[in-house]
Design a protein around this motif. Structure first.
Motif, PDB file in Angstrom:
ATOM      1  N   PHE A   1       0.848  -1.193   0.000  1.00 26.70           N
ATOM      2  CA  PHE A   1       0.000   0.000   0.000  1.00 26.70           C
ATOM      3  C   PHE A   1       0.880   1.237   0.000  1.00 26.70           C
ATOM      4  CE2 PHE A   1       0.580  -1.371   4.389  1.00 26.70           C
ATOM      5  CZ  PHE A   1       0.987  -0.220   5.038  1.00 26.70           C
ATOM      6  N   THR A   2       0.313   2.333  -0.469  1.00 22.41           N
ATOM      7  CA  THR A   2       1.035   3.596  -0.444  1.00 22.41           C
ATOM      8  C   THR A   2       0.125   4.686   0.108  1.00 22.41           C
ATOM      9  OG1 THR A   2       2.439   5.109  -1.718  1.00 22.41           O
ATOM     10  CG2 THR A   2       0.429   4.371  -2.791  1.00 22.41           C
ATOM     11  N   VAL A  29      -1.029   8.318   0.120  1.00 23.20           N
ATOM     12  CA  VAL A  29      -1.036   9.532  -0.696  1.00 23.20           C
ATOM     13  C   VAL A  29      -1.357  10.750   0.160  1.00 23.20           C
ATOM     14  CG1 VAL A  29      -1.998  10.654  -2.747  1.00 23.20           C
ATOM     15  CG2 VAL A  29      -1.782   8.154  -2.674  1.00 23.20           C
ATOM     16  N   TYR A  42      -0.317   2.156  -9.911  1.00 18.21           N
ATOM     17  CA  TYR A  42       0.141   1.436  -8.718  1.00 18.21           C
ATOM     18  C   TYR A  42      -0.789   0.267  -8.433  1.00 18.21           C
ATOM     19  CZ  TYR A  42       1.646   0.528  -3.939  1.00 18.21           C
ATOM     20  OH  TYR A  42       2.116  -0.077  -2.797  1.00 18.21           O
ATOM     21  N   VAL A  77      -0.511   8.058  -9.749  1.00 20.43           N
ATOM     22  CA  VAL A  77      -0.624   6.839  -8.928  1.00 20.43           C
ATOM     23  C   VAL A  77      -1.545   5.788  -9.545  1.00 20.43           C
ATOM     24  CG1 VAL A  77      -0.146   8.097  -6.794  1.00 20.43           C
ATOM     25  CG2 VAL A  77      -2.522   7.781  -7.514  1.00 20.43           C
ATOM     26  N   LYS A  78      -2.118   6.063 -10.715  1.00 21.83           N
ATOM     27  CA  LYS A  78      -3.140   5.147 -11.237  1.00 21.83           C
ATOM     28  C   LYS A  78      -2.592   3.776 -11.617  1.00 21.83           C
ATOM     29  CE  LYS A  78      -3.260   6.567 -16.128  1.00 21.83           C
ATOM     30  NZ  LYS A  78      -4.148   7.120 -17.176  1.00 21.83           N
ATOM     31  N   THR A 124      -2.779  -1.004  -2.569  1.00 20.91           N
ATOM     32  CA  THR A 124      -3.846  -0.149  -2.046  1.00 20.91           C
ATOM     33  C   THR A 124      -3.357   1.295  -1.928  1.00 20.91           C
ATOM     34  OG1 THR A 124      -4.752  -2.011  -0.783  1.00 20.91           O
ATOM     35  CG2 THR A 124      -5.423   0.194  -0.091  1.00 20.91           C
ATOM     36  N   LEU A 125      -4.200   2.214  -2.319  1.00 17.51           N
ATOM     37  CA  LEU A 125      -3.908   3.640  -2.206  1.00 17.51           C
ATOM     38  C   LEU A 125      -4.690   4.202  -1.017  1.00 17.51           C
ATOM     39  CD1 LEU A 125      -4.250   4.634  -5.972  1.00 17.51           C
ATOM     40  CD2 LEU A 125      -2.113   4.311  -4.708  1.00 17.51           C
TER      41      LEU A 125
END
Length: 218
Positions: A135-136, A138, A158, A155-156, A161-162
């Motif tokens: 996960f990242t 944002v 990636y 980020v699309k 999980t955002l």
């Protein structure tokens, strides 16, 4: 044997994100023993201190006074004061000016001690049902659509999980932009975490927009 808190040290103290019981014994003791607490909103932090009978002096440190106040706090640390840094809720230095204070302390060779505790992003993630292996974070998107769209584009691709933070009054608009840029992917909307009316809305981005619109219409 109880920890001996050190003078001339900056302690990063997480605070509850809603439920006042979500604070560690170590953090309470650190706030009590500090010479000064630097708070993003002193009025908000006073409520927490009252709940735990903490009478340590408070000073404000926030986005609008950090340029002036940061160096002042560094001088106090150099003079040997123990300072506890807190944000309004959760981890200091996450999406708040505490990160600037940490950089100033590092430049001045001030010891920094982070204490573990509550964090909204991770609290929501572990109950979301989304992937927790990758996960990242944002955080908050820019306030204007012109500046939000490039961030979403970045980020699309990636695959994990955002995690985003967003203000309630912008959520419908932002969900629409996410739908446009990221596609109608699975998502979870978490709100009022740790509070009485904690809620998770799960579904596609389009379903979440529809659910929110229905809630507002009621």
């Amino acid at each position: 044997m109880p920890e001996i808190f050190q003078k001339g040290t900056l302690y990063l103290c997480p605070t509850p994100i809603g439920n006042l019981e979500d604070i560690t014994y170590r953090t309470v003791r650190c706030l009590r023993e500090a010479d000064l607490i630097a708070a993003e909103d002193t009025r908000h932090t006073k409520q927490l201190l009252l709940a735990y009978d903490i009478d340590t002096p408070l000073t404000s440190y926030h986005e609008h006074n950090k340029a002036e106040k940061g160096p002042q706090l560094i001088e106090k640390l150099k003079d040997g004061l123990m300072i506890a840094l807190v944000s309004d809720a959760g981890m200091p230095a996450i999406c708040d000016p505490g990160s600037d204070m940490v950089r100033l302390a590092l430049e001045a060779d001030i010891p920094i001690v982070p204490l573990p505790g509550a964090n909204a992003g991770l609290t929501g993630l572990i109950a979301s049902g989304m992937d927790t292996t990758r996960f990242t974070f944002v955080g908050f998107l820019p306030k204007t659509q012109k500046h939000r769209l490039p961030v979403l584009e970045s980020v699309k691709a990636y695959e994990g999980t955002l995690i985003f933070y967003e203000a309630p009054h912008r959520i419908q608009q932002v969900l629409g932009e996410m739908l446009e840029v990221l596609g109608d992917r699975r998502a979870v909307l978490c709100r009022e975490l740790t509070k009485r009316y904690e809620q998770y809305l799960r579904g596609s981005l389009s379903q979440l927009r529809a659910d929110l619109a229905e809630h507002v219409a009621k």
